[in-house]
Write an enzyme that holds these catalytic residues in place. Structure first.
Site, PDB file in Angstrom:
ATOM      1  N   CYS A 200      -8.971  -0.401  -2.115  1.00 24.77           N
ATOM      2  CA  CYS A 200      -9.097  -1.570  -3.368  1.00 24.77           C
ATOM      3  C   CYS A 200      -8.848  -3.260  -3.324  1.00 24.77           C
ATOM      4  O   CYS A 200      -9.176  -3.655  -4.097  1.00 24.77           O
ATOM      5  CB  CYS A 200      -7.505  -1.184  -4.431  1.00 24.77           C
ATOM      6  SG  CYS A 200      -8.162   0.766  -4.938  1.00 24.77           S
ATOM      7  N   HIS A 278      -2.369  -8.257   6.652  1.00 23.90           N
ATOM      8  CA  HIS A 278      -2.325  -6.336   6.566  1.00 23.90           C
ATOM      9  C   HIS A 278      -0.823  -6.485   7.404  1.00 23.90           C
ATOM     10  O   HIS A 278      -0.325  -6.811   8.665  1.00 23.90           O
ATOM     11  CB  HIS A 278      -3.357  -6.180   7.562  1.00 23.90           C
ATOM     12  CG  HIS A 278      -4.161  -4.861   8.264  1.00 23.90           C
ATOM     13  ND1 HIS A 278      -3.104  -4.019   8.272  1.00 23.90           N
ATOM     14  CD2 HIS A 278      -5.191  -4.768   7.681  1.00 23.90           C
ATOM     15  CE1 HIS A 278      -4.139  -2.694   8.223  1.00 23.90           C
ATOM     16  NE2 HIS A 278      -5.044  -3.780   8.214  1.00 23.90           N
ATOM     17  N   HIS A 362      -2.781 -17.362 -16.085  1.00 26.44           N
ATOM     18  CA  HIS A 362      -3.400 -16.521 -15.994  1.00 26.44           C
ATOM     19  C   HIS A 362      -3.049 -15.050 -14.599  1.00 26.44           C
ATOM     20  O   HIS A 362      -3.375 -15.544 -13.560  1.00 26.44           O
ATOM     21  CB  HIS A 362      -4.977 -15.690 -16.327  1.00 26.44           C
ATOM     22  CG  HIS A 362      -5.045 -17.500 -17.702  1.00 26.44           C
ATOM     23  ND1 HIS A 362      -4.754 -16.542 -18.251  1.00 26.44           N
ATOM     24  CD2 HIS A 362      -5.818 -18.254 -17.433  1.00 26.44           C
ATOM     25  CE1 HIS A 362      -5.362 -18.215 -19.693  1.00 26.44           C
ATOM     26  NE2 HIS A 362      -6.261 -18.840 -18.451  1.00 26.44           N
ATOM     27  N   HIS A 366      -4.207  -5.871 -10.116  1.00 31.39           N
ATOM     28  CA  HIS A 366      -4.381  -5.061  -9.162  1.00 31.39           C
ATOM     29  C   HIS A 366      -4.484  -3.572 -10.154  1.00 31.39           C
ATOM     30  O   HIS A 366      -3.059  -3.193 -10.041  1.00 31.39           O
ATOM     31  CB  HIS A 366      -4.693  -4.680  -8.317  1.00 31.39           C
ATOM     32  CG  HIS A 366      -5.386  -2.984  -7.418  1.00 31.39           C
ATOM     33  ND1 HIS A 366      -6.957  -2.658  -8.359  1.00 31.39           N
ATOM     34  CD2 HIS A 366      -5.115  -1.721  -6.719  1.00 31.39           C
ATOM     35  CE1 HIS A 366      -6.831  -1.102  -7.888  1.00 31.39           C
ATOM     36  NE2 HIS A 366      -6.052  -1.065  -7.533  1.00 31.39           N
ATOM     37  N   HIS A 395      -6.164   1.334 -19.057  1.00 31.04           N
ATOM     38  CA  HIS A 395      -5.960   2.734 -19.683  1.00 31.04           C
ATOM     39  C   HIS A 395      -7.637   2.480 -20.784  1.00 31.04           C
ATOM     40  O   HIS A 395      -8.170   3.462 -20.156  1.00 31.04           O
ATOM     41  CB  HIS A 395      -5.232   1.228 -21.278  1.00 31.04           C
ATOM     42  CG  HIS A 395      -5.952   2.356 -22.548  1.00 31.04           C
ATOM     43  ND1 HIS A 395      -7.246   2.771 -23.482  1.00 31.04           N
ATOM     44  CD2 HIS A 395      -4.817   3.856 -22.999  1.00 31.04           C
ATOM     45  CE1 HIS A 395      -7.105   3.460 -24.512  1.00 31.04           C
ATOM     46  NE2 HIS A 395      -5.254   4.186 -24.297  1.00 31.04           N
ATOM     47  N   ASN A 399      -8.947   3.330 -12.557  1.00 33.12           N
ATOM     48  CA  ASN A 399      -8.254   2.030 -11.608  1.00 33.12           C
ATOM     49  C   ASN A 399      -9.472   2.239 -11.189  1.00 33.12           C
ATOM     50  O   ASN A 399     -10.083   3.568 -10.159  1.00 33.12           O
ATOM     51  CB  ASN A 399      -8.084   3.216 -10.679  1.00 33.12           C
ATOM     52  CG  ASN A 399      -7.674   2.064  -9.457  1.00 33.12           C
ATOM     53  OD1 ASN A 399      -8.658   1.155  -8.836  1.00 33.12           O
ATOM     54  ND2 ASN A 399      -6.525   2.725  -8.684  1.00 33.12           N
TER      55      ASN A 399
END
Length: 463
Positions: A200, A278, A362, A366, A395, A399
């Site tokens: 992702c 990482h 803002h 994720h 919602h 994902n």
């Protein structure tokens, strides 16, 4: 050249007018320089200035701007309600009663609503026809998003210099990049890259990679972030792999970056900073999400029970690296003082967390899942208004992997919350375990976008 003899000027003019060859040029320069060292000094000085100019041009760093973006919205017949999800599981005949009940419980806690979208495979009679479904899913999402984006920006495919496609779970041959080149007719000299297996976080990583290229010279970069669930919809009884069926849904986004100064007035955002970390050296982080086969040979993605803790630990290290680069001096001093007091008087006291809302107006977190969003919100002590976009995106669309943060960005625009000068933080993370931050500055107020995926439903949110 007013101090040079007339004969010297004649020799130089003759050299420039006639066909120049290395031998003739050397001979002419030797004749001109004979008895006139001033000419050699002038040539050396001009050469030095030319080298300095070329060096400055090569080392110049251009601004990277987000010209526009587009998110794919699947047709309504692909809606994946809870009833559809349950029917798919039961109809497969491969899931036990216990796993069916487990699916219901996970779905109820997932944070997904009844308007997410599933791949074509789910609505077919034959669940074994996965590859044709995967191709169809990829073409529908990518082609629709890219067509909308190029139409909005009025940029021709021949103008695009860099193409990056990020898709973790599907890597066909020819590649997804080749599919886009074939469909839209990009220039043969285009630099194309396909990112796979990066989870992702791949959307942020693709933006960072494109920015590294664009900062060196003016141009356009098209980034397409997508995921393909057709080949990874799990039909089996391994509960760690059932969870993905309840969270991941169909989605694609196309983003057009530019470093052309002439397009600055039309851009929406400016990319200020990127950070990639990482954490794969840690065993728990590396194994938090693995694509594998179960005992019956069914392929799926297994999410470990330790995922939330691993994500929290990795993100804590990530934001510790990011904080000094984005927080104002006053907040850094407050954070340093609080940390020192905690260390001196009580080692077991909960670690102080800097207030990132003093650096950003803002935040795009994720939307990996309800538990993950809750954990990140607690970790960074964010107000509910800051995590609301992530909850609502989860919602409404589920994902959608690497494209999720752009659906979240579209939520901000649909709600008219972005103002010129606002700072926006995109934080994505995924398998490996990797984390990526993108820091943007808004260049204009939220415009109306006729293809915003939240049109006709934003008024219902937050729920």
């Amino acid at each position: 050249m007013g101090n040079l003899p007339a004969s010297t000027v004649v020799v130089l003019a003759r050299t420039l007018i006639l066909k120049i060859t290395p031998s003739s040029l050397i001979t002419s320069l030797a004749e001109a320089w004979e008895g006139n060292p001033l000419l050699l000094f002038s040539l050396a000085w001009c050469s030095l200035l030319l080298l300095l100019l070329l060096f400055r041009r090569s080392s110049r760093r251009y601004r990277v701007l987000l010209l526009d973006y587009a998110c794919y919205k699947a047709p309504s017949e692909r809606r994946c309600t809870y009833e559809v999800s349950e029917y798919v599981v039961i109809r497969s005949g491969k899931v036990s009663m216990g796993s069916q009940q487990f699916t219901r419980e996970v779905y109820a806690k997932s944070g997904l609503g009844d308007e997410t979208y599933a791949p074509p495979l789910i609505f077919r009679e034959d669940y074994a026809s996965r590859f044709p479904s995967a191709i169809q899913e990829a073409e529908e999402g990518m082609f629709s998003a890219v067509e909308s984006l190029l139409s909005k920006t009025q940029v021709l495919p021949s103008q695009v210099d860099v193409l990056i496609v990020a898709c973790s779970m599907f890597s066909p041959s020819p590649s997804l990049c080749s599919m886009l080149v074939h469909r839209f007719g990009f220039h043969p000299s285009i630099k194309s890259f396909s990112f796979s297996g990066m989870g992702c976080s791949a959307g942020g990583i693709a933006i960072d990679a494109a920015a590294q290229i664009l900062r060196r010279k003016p141009g356009y970069a098209l980034i397409v972030t997508t995921e393909n669930t057709s080949l990874n919809w799990y039909f089996g009884d391994e509960r760690s792999m059932i969870v993905t069926n309840c969270i991941f849904r169909v989605g694609s986004a196309a983003v057009l970056l530019t470093s052309d100064p002439a397009r600055g007035g039309a851009a929406k955002l400016e990319l200020l900073r990127t950070l990639r970390t990482h954490h794969g050296t840690d065993d728990a982080a590396y194994g938090a999400a693995l694509q594998q086969e179960d005992d019956c040979g069914n392929v799926g993605v297994a999410l470990s029970k330790d995922l939330v803790r691993v994500a929290g630990a990795a993100l804590r290290r990530h934001i510790t690296t990011l904080a000094p680069r984005v927080l104002p001096i006053s907040e850094l001093l407050r954070y340093a003082c609080a940390t020192a007091v905690s260390f001196i008087f009580n080692h077991k006291q909960q670690q102080h967390v800097p207030d990132f809302m003093r650096a950003f107006e803002h935040v795009c977190l994720h939307p990996g899942g309800k538990a993950v969003v809750n954990a990140v919100g607690r970790l960074m002590k964010l107000p509910e208004t800051a995590v609301e976009p992530a909850r609502m995106t989860l919602h409404r669309f589920g994902n959608t992997s690497s494209s999720s943060v752009f659906y979240e960005l579209a939520y901000f625009e649909a709600k008219k919350r972005l103002r010129r000068g606002d700072r926006l933080w995109m934080l994505s993370f995924g398998t490996g375990f990797k984390a990526c931050s993108l820091v943007w500055r808004c260049l204009s107020d939220s415009p109306f976008d006729p293809v915003n995926p939240w049109n006709n439903c934003a008024f219902r949110y937050p729920v």
